[in-house]
Design a protein around this motif. Structure first.
Motif, short mmCIF file in Angstrom:
data_model
loop_
_atom_site.label_atom_id
_atom_site.label_comp_id
_atom_site.label_asym_id
_atom_site.label_seq_id
_atom_site.Cartn_x
_atom_site.Cartn_y
_atom_site.Cartn_z
N PRO A 45 0.80 -1.22 0.00
CA PRO A 45 0.00 0.00 0.00
C PRO A 45 0.84 1.28 0.00
N GLU A 46 1.99 1.25 0.68
CA GLU A 46 2.84 2.44 0.69
C GLU A 46 3.38 2.73 -0.70
N GLY A 47 3.76 1.68 -1.41
CA GLY A 47 4.26 1.86 -2.77
C GLY A 47 3.18 2.39 -3.69
N LEU A 48 1.97 1.90 -3.52
CA LEU A 48 0.85 2.39 -4.32
C LEU A 48 0.58 3.86 -4.02
N ASN A 49 0.64 4.22 -2.74
CA ASN A 49 0.44 5.62 -2.36
C ASN A 49 1.50 6.53 -2.97
N ARG A 50 2.75 6.06 -2.97
CA ARG A 50 3.82 6.85 -3.58
C ARG A 50 3.60 7.01 -5.07
N ALA A 51 3.20 5.94 -5.74
CA ALA A 51 2.98 6.00 -7.19
C ALA A 51 1.83 6.95 -7.52
N VAL A 52 0.75 6.87 -6.76
CA VAL A 52 -0.39 7.77 -7.00
C VAL A 52 0.01 9.21 -6.69
N GLY A 53 0.78 9.43 -5.65
CA GLY A 53 1.25 10.77 -5.33
C GLY A 53 2.11 11.36 -6.43
N ARG A 54 3.02 10.55 -6.98
CA ARG A 54 3.85 11.03 -8.09
C ARG A 54 3.00 11.36 -9.31
N LEU A 55 2.00 10.52 -9.58
CA LEU A 55 1.11 10.76 -10.71
C LEU A 55 0.31 12.05 -10.50
N ALA A 56 -0.21 12.24 -9.30
CA ALA A 56 -0.98 13.46 -9.00
C ALA A 56 -0.09 14.70 -9.12
N ASP A 57 1.13 14.63 -8.62
CA ASP A 57 2.05 15.76 -8.74
C ASP A 57 2.33 16.09 -10.21
N ALA A 67 -1.10 20.67 -15.41
CA ALA A 67 -2.22 21.63 -15.41
C ALA A 67 -1.70 23.05 -15.21
N ASP A 68 -0.72 23.24 -14.35
CA ASP A 68 -0.14 24.57 -14.15
C ASP A 68 0.52 25.08 -15.43
N ALA A 69 1.23 24.21 -16.12
CA ALA A 69 1.89 24.60 -17.37
C ALA A 69 0.85 24.98 -18.42
N VAL A 70 -0.24 24.23 -18.48
CA VAL A 70 -1.30 24.54 -19.44
C VAL A 70 -1.94 25.89 -19.11
#
Length: 93
Positions: A30-42, A48-51
Motif C-alpha cells: 500500500p505504501e508503494g501504491l500511495n507513492r505511485a499515486v502521489g507522483r502521478l498526482a504531482d 495543469a499549471d503549465a497549461v
C-alpha cells in the motif's frame, strides 16, 4: 584465503538480493501504491499549471493583437478599454 574471498562475495550478493527483494515488496504494498499515486498526482498538477500558464500567455497575446487591453494612463489611474470593448455591440466601432 580463497574461502574468505568467496564468503565475502556470497555475503555481498546476499545483501544486494535482500535489499532488492525488500524494495520490490515495498513497491507492491500500500505504501508503494500511495507513492505511485502521489507522483502521478504531482505530475498532473504540474501539467495543469503549465497549461494554465500557456493559456494566460496566449490570451495576453490575443488581447494585445486585437487591441482589447489598451490602457490610457491619466496619471491618477489607468482606464482600460477592455470593458468598453466588451460592451460594444457587434458592428460598432
Amino acid at each position: 584465503m580463497n574461502r574468505i574471498i568467496w564468503m565475502g562475495i556470497g555475503v555481498a550478493i546476499g545483501v544486494i538480493a535482500f535489499r532488492k527483494i525488500t524494495q520490490a515488496q515495498s513497491n507492491l504494498g500500500p505504501e508503494g501504491l500511495n507513492r505511485a499515486v502521489g507522483r502521478l498526482a504531482d505530475g498532473l498538477f504540474d501539467f495543469a499549471d503549465a497549461v494554465r500558464e500557456g493559456m494566460q500567455e496566449r490570451e495576453t497575446e490575443l488581447r494585445s493583437a486585437l487591441g482589447i487591453d489598451t490602457g490610457i494612463d491619466t496619471g491618477k489611474d489607468t482606464v482600460v478599454n477592455s470593458q468598453a470593448a466588451l460592451r460594444r455591440q457587434p458592428g460598432e466601432n
